[in-house]
Scaffold this active site. Structure first.
Site, mmCIF file in Angstrom:
data_model
loop_
_atom_site.group_PDB
_atom_site.id
_atom_site.type_symbol
_atom_site.label_atom_id
_atom_site.label_comp_id
_atom_site.label_asym_id
_atom_site.label_seq_id
_atom_site.Cartn_x
_atom_site.Cartn_y
_atom_site.Cartn_z
ATOM 1 N N ARG A 116 27.755 125.765 -33.263
ATOM 2 C CA ARG A 116 26.683 124.761 -33.350
ATOM 3 C C ARG A 116 25.354 125.448 -33.010
ATOM 4 O O ARG A 116 24.674 125.105 -32.051
ATOM 5 C CB ARG A 116 26.944 123.599 -32.390
ATOM 6 C CG ARG A 116 28.306 122.959 -32.459
ATOM 7 C CD ARG A 116 28.747 122.535 -33.832
ATOM 8 N NE ARG A 116 28.113 121.340 -34.371
ATOM 9 C CZ ARG A 116 28.534 120.107 -34.191
ATOM 10 N NH1 ARG A 116 29.599 119.885 -33.474
ATOM 11 N NH2 ARG A 116 27.911 119.087 -34.746
ATOM 12 N N GLN A 121 23.281 126.098 -38.852
ATOM 13 C CA GLN A 121 23.093 124.673 -39.152
ATOM 14 C C GLN A 121 23.311 124.318 -40.624
ATOM 15 O O GLN A 121 23.883 123.281 -40.923
ATOM 16 C CB GLN A 121 21.697 124.242 -38.732
ATOM 17 C CG GLN A 121 21.746 123.257 -37.599
ATOM 18 C CD GLN A 121 20.374 122.943 -37.040
ATOM 19 O OE1 GLN A 121 19.376 123.527 -37.443
ATOM 20 N NE2 GLN A 121 20.331 122.035 -36.115
ATOM 21 N N ASP A 124 26.936 123.756 -41.306
ATOM 22 C CA ASP A 124 27.645 122.966 -40.301
ATOM 23 C C ASP A 124 28.124 121.621 -40.881
ATOM 24 O O ASP A 124 27.404 120.624 -40.855
ATOM 25 C CB ASP A 124 26.694 122.765 -39.112
ATOM 26 C CG ASP A 124 27.339 122.030 -37.960
ATOM 27 O OD1 ASP A 124 28.504 121.603 -38.096
ATOM 28 O OD2 ASP A 124 26.672 121.857 -36.933
ATOM 29 N N SER A 127 28.088 118.510 -38.593
ATOM 30 C CA SER A 127 26.799 117.829 -38.442
ATOM 31 C C SER A 127 26.462 116.994 -39.672
ATOM 32 O O SER A 127 26.062 115.832 -39.543
ATOM 33 C CB SER A 127 25.671 118.836 -38.211
ATOM 34 O OG SER A 127 25.767 119.338 -36.915
ATOM 35 N N TYR A 220 28.873 120.794 -25.614
ATOM 36 C CA TYR A 220 29.899 119.770 -25.746
ATOM 37 C C TYR A 220 30.181 119.131 -24.396
ATOM 38 O O TYR A 220 30.128 119.803 -23.357
ATOM 39 C CB TYR A 220 31.208 120.386 -26.271
ATOM 40 C CG TYR A 220 31.168 120.698 -27.734
ATOM 41 C CD1 TYR A 220 31.073 119.679 -28.672
ATOM 42 C CD2 TYR A 220 31.243 122.001 -28.188
ATOM 43 C CE1 TYR A 220 31.044 119.955 -30.034
ATOM 44 C CE2 TYR A 220 31.206 122.296 -29.541
ATOM 45 C CZ TYR A 220 31.110 121.254 -30.459
ATOM 46 O OH TYR A 220 31.078 121.530 -31.797
HETATM 47 P P1 NAD Z 1 30.834 115.103 -30.403
HETATM 48 O O1 NAD Z 1 31.219 114.442 -31.671
HETATM 49 O O2 NAD Z 1 31.718 116.127 -29.808
HETATM 50 O O3 NAD Z 1 30.601 113.945 -29.280
HETATM 51 C C1 NAD Z 1 29.680 112.905 -29.503
HETATM 52 C C2 NAD Z 1 28.883 112.656 -28.255
HETATM 53 O O4 NAD Z 1 29.692 112.005 -27.280
HETATM 54 C C3 NAD Z 1 28.343 113.916 -27.577
HETATM 55 O O5 NAD Z 1 26.941 113.838 -27.508
HETATM 56 C C4 NAD Z 1 29.004 113.899 -26.206
HETATM 57 O O6 NAD Z 1 28.166 114.422 -25.196
HETATM 58 C C5 NAD Z 1 29.243 112.419 -26.008
HETATM 59 N N1 NAD Z 1 30.228 112.076 -24.980
HETATM 60 C C6 NAD Z 1 31.427 112.661 -24.690
HETATM 61 N N2 NAD Z 1 32.029 112.036 -23.671
HETATM 62 C C7 NAD Z 1 31.228 110.993 -23.307
HETATM 63 C C8 NAD Z 1 31.323 109.963 -22.346
HETATM 64 N N3 NAD Z 1 32.361 109.875 -21.515
HETATM 65 N N4 NAD Z 1 30.314 109.082 -22.258
HETATM 66 C C9 NAD Z 1 29.251 109.164 -23.080
HETATM 67 N N5 NAD Z 1 29.093 110.095 -24.035
HETATM 68 C C10 NAD Z 1 30.080 111.014 -24.136
HETATM 69 O O7 NAD Z 1 29.351 115.694 -30.515
HETATM 70 P P2 NAD Z 1 28.589 116.295 -31.776
HETATM 71 O O8 NAD Z 1 27.822 115.257 -32.451
HETATM 72 O O9 NAD Z 1 29.544 117.104 -32.567
HETATM 73 O O10 NAD Z 1 27.547 117.238 -31.044
HETATM 74 C C11 NAD Z 1 28.023 118.148 -30.073
HETATM 75 C C12 NAD Z 1 26.916 118.999 -29.564
HETATM 76 O O11 NAD Z 1 26.472 119.933 -30.532
HETATM 77 C C13 NAD Z 1 25.684 118.248 -29.112
HETATM 78 O O12 NAD Z 1 25.260 118.831 -27.924
HETATM 79 C C14 NAD Z 1 24.713 118.510 -30.221
HETATM 80 O O13 NAD Z 1 23.373 118.406 -29.778
HETATM 81 C C15 NAD Z 1 25.072 119.911 -30.578
HETATM 82 N N6 NAD Z 1 24.657 120.311 -31.925
HETATM 83 C C16 NAD Z 1 23.795 121.361 -32.050
HETATM 84 C C17 NAD Z 1 23.392 121.776 -33.306
HETATM 85 C C18 NAD Z 1 22.440 122.920 -33.463
HETATM 86 O O14 NAD Z 1 22.269 123.426 -34.469
HETATM 87 N N7 NAD Z 1 21.800 123.408 -32.487
HETATM 88 C C19 NAD Z 1 23.892 121.136 -34.429
HETATM 89 C C20 NAD Z 1 24.780 120.090 -34.258
HETATM 90 C C21 NAD Z 1 25.173 119.686 -33.009
#
Ligand code: NAD
Length: 370
Positions: A116, A121, A124, A127, A220
């Site tokens: 990530r 990106q 990905d 995403s 995560y």
């Molecule tokens: P995910 O599908 O794994 O989870 C969805 C969300 O649920 C997450 O934000 C997580 O923190 C939250 N979560 C988990 N347990 C929880 C709880 N008990 N209560 C409340 N919320 C809870 O997440 P995702 O959408 O795949 O994203 C994962 C990470 O990757 C994030 O930090 C996102 O910002 C990051 N990301 C970064 C990039 C990049 O290019 N830099 C791109 C995509 C995602």
């Protein structure tokens, strides 16, 4: 080189390579497309033929050097040894495909494992697909709610703005927030990750603070302690009764989704309110969720889609195909430099390769029981 585009099983409406992407990929070899592969996403066999693809049957997969798919491939048995497989493998759950890939010397790439990072990106798929799932969840929640979302002042009276709570502000959650805001709702959200607060506020929603010293600051989330869960539950109990719509998206990679909304909390929700659980595939965030079903309890609709992306299969396929094409372009470049796949040091390729030459080569999965 022969690149094969699979037709997905009947429960999957997306296609991994669209005609536009096939045109792009044709610089790497000939493109064989399984008959009707794009039909349910809105792409006909003629669309593929018009960009030079050959329409074939599934049994022709044995001729392929590379196979593209959306989800775990069901016909690995018919694939020749050494073939490159590129799709979402569900590696944490689908150990059978991992075993087969190892046994058949396949070069199996799992798109879930793309880092990530900013550089990755544009490849990905998690995403791009989560973003569309979040958008669609907000649209569907508006569809099922028997109220309007925006504040409307009419001569016959005022329709108040609906209140939406989004739990989990990752990619899907942020898109659900943005969509509900555009529809005119009053939106709040929360997440265990501290960095989510700024992101939630930057798109105009209120961040629900949980009074606890613990929170996450990694990319995560991990499983939270019992004391955090108690604080989170207390906070939620105070905000849930006011909501018209709740969209839950909280997930922990490789683990069961946390149960955040218990049965008795649903009983405090307003009659006619709607809860959409996007985490249902990994168990759901609501205790009453049944994956792929709509449950009605205490006058609340608890909705889970078997595959919400089927409802937006055209765009989901376009974005998936763009990601996968970018991934394959990078892979081809690296393969030119290093003939042996397992010696590629490029970070995106290395972290995505699961099996090669009869071995599990991915650090995260080495030593798993098959
Ligand atoms: P995910 O599908 O794994 O989870 C969805 C969300 O649920 C997450 O934000 C997580 O923190 C939250 N979560 C988990 N347990 C929880 C709880 N008990 N209560 C409340 N919320 C809870 O997440 P995702 O959408 O795949 O994203 C994962 C990470 O990757 C994030 O930090 C996102 O910002 C990051 N990301 C970064 C990039 C990049 O290019 N830099 C791109 C995509 C995602």
């Amino acid at each position: 080189m022969k690149l094969f585009v699979l037709k997905e099983p009947k429960w999957e409406h997306r296609v991994s390579v669209t005609p536009d992407a096939a045109k792009f990929l044709s610089k790497f070899g000939s493109i064989l497309v399984e008959k009707s592969a794009g039909e349910r996403a809105g792409f006909s066999d003629d669309d593929y033929k018009s960009v030079g693809c050959v329409i074939v049957k599934q049994r022709d997969i044995g001729d392929a050097d590379v196979v593209f798919g959306i989800g775990p491939i069901r016909c690995l048995d018919s694939v020749n040894g050494w073939t490159i497989i590129i799709c979402l493998q569900e590696p944490y759950e689908n150990r059978e495909n991992l075993r087969l890939a190892k046994e058949k010397n396949l070069a199996m790439f799992s798109l879930e494992l793309i880092p990530r990072s900013t550089r990755a990106q544009y490849m990905d798929v998690l995403s791009s697909q989560s973003s569309l799932a979040g958008y669609k969840a907000a649209i569907e929640s508006a569809h099922f709610l028997r109220k309007g979302l925006p504040l409307m002042m009419t001569t016959a009276g005022t329709v108040p703005a609906a209140k939406v709570l989004v739990i989990g502000a990752g990619v899907a959650g942020l898109q659900a927030i943005a969509t509900a805001k555009r529809l005119g709702a009053i939106v709040s959200a929360f997440d265990v990750r501290t960095s989510a607060k700024e992101q939630v506020e930057s798109i105009g929603a209120k961040f629900v603070e949980v009074e606890s010293v613990e929170s996450e600051d990694g990319i995560y989330a991990t499983e939270m302690t019992a004391s955090y869960q108690t604080a989170q539950e207390a906070k939620l109990r105070s905000v849930i009764p006011a909501q018209d719509i709740i969209i839950t998206t909280a997930q922990i990679p490789g683990k069961k989704a946390p149960i955040i909304i218990k049965k008795d909390m649903v009983a405090t929700m307003k009659r006619g309110s709607v809860l959409i659980d996007l985490a249902s595939k990994t168990g759901g965030n609501c205790e009453l969720t049944k994956h792929g079903e709509t449950v009605s309890e205490h006058g609340v609709l608890i909705i889970s889609f078997d595959n919400i992306l089927n409802l937006i299969a055209y765009d989901a396929s376009r974005l998936f195909a763009k990601n996968v094409s970018a991934f394959f372009e990078l892979l081809s470049k690296e393969m030119e430099k290093t003939k042996n796949l397992s010696q590629i040091e490029e970070e995106i390729i290395k972290s995505t390769l699961l099996t090669f030459d009869g071995e599990i080569v991915n650090e995260k999965f080495k030593g798993v029981c098959l």
